[in-house]
Design an enzyme around this catalytic site. Structure first.
Site, PDB file in Angstrom:
ATOM      1  N   CYS A  21       0.875  -1.171   0.000  1.00  0.00           N
ATOM      2  CA  CYS A  21       0.000   0.000   0.000  1.00  0.00           C
ATOM      3  C   CYS A  21       0.916   1.226   0.000  1.00  0.00           C
ATOM      4  CB  CYS A  21      -0.996  -0.013   1.161  1.00  0.00           C
ATOM      5  SG  CYS A  21      -0.279   0.114   2.797  1.00  0.00           S
ATOM      6  N   CYS A  27      -2.619   1.563  -3.884  1.00  0.00           N
ATOM      7  CA  CYS A  27      -1.448   2.348  -4.267  1.00  0.00           C
ATOM      8  C   CYS A  27      -1.413   2.658  -5.759  1.00  0.00           C
ATOM      9  CB  CYS A  27      -0.152   1.691  -3.803  1.00  0.00           C
ATOM     10  SG  CYS A  27       0.093  -0.007  -4.289  1.00  0.00           S
ATOM     11  N   CYS A  73       2.490   1.596  -7.070  1.00  0.00           N
ATOM     12  CA  CYS A  73       2.985   0.253  -6.801  1.00  0.00           C
ATOM     13  C   CYS A  73       3.849  -0.205  -7.970  1.00  0.00           C
ATOM     14  CB  CYS A  73       1.826  -0.722  -6.615  1.00  0.00           C
ATOM     15  SG  CYS A  73       1.041  -0.612  -5.004  1.00  0.00           S
TER      16      CYS A  73
END
Length: 132
Positions: free
Chosen positions: A9, A83, A87
């Protein structure tokens, strides 16, 4: 071979840490897990820590950390939690997105709901990864 899961996250202070706590508690060595974030917070969300303590899982000593290339290279499944484009993406690695509310700034009742949804998803993932 033991599957490896990485929970990602943004701040690595709530959702991904609760998921790691559940995975560690429930997997009984059948799945290895780590958690990380793209912009780690200075400390864990205290409400997330309290919510997990209510179910007997102590994550108080977990620390937010930034994901590393090494983490990604040793991972079979990356579980992302809010995210988005922050990410990292590694071709050939399985990605699963869990659209969960961020516990940051939420009251304990809302964080309990998030915690319980994470538990359900972690149980399902363990079952899937442990199946012959």
């Amino acid at each position: 071979m033991t599957p490896h899961v990485l929970f990602l996250c943004i701040h690595n202070a709530g959702r991904s840490q609760m998921a790691l706590g559940w995975m560690t508690h429930l997997a009984d060595g059948r799945v290895e897990a780590l958690s990380a974030g793209s912009e780690p917070a200075d400390e864990l969300n205290p409400v997330a820590v309290a919510a997990m303590a209510e179910v007997g899982i102590d994550i108080a000593n977990f620390e937010p950390k930034r994901w590393t290339t090494e983490m990604l290279s040793n991972t079979d499944v990356v579980v992302t939690m809010g995210c988005g484009d922050e990410c990292p993406f590694v071709p050939g690695t399985r990605y699963v997105d869990w659209p969960l509310d961020d516990p940051r700034g939420q009251d304990i009742e809302k964080v309990r709901e998030i915690r319980d949804e994470i538990e359900r998803r972690v149980r399902d993932l363990i079952d899937e990864l442990s199946a012959p």
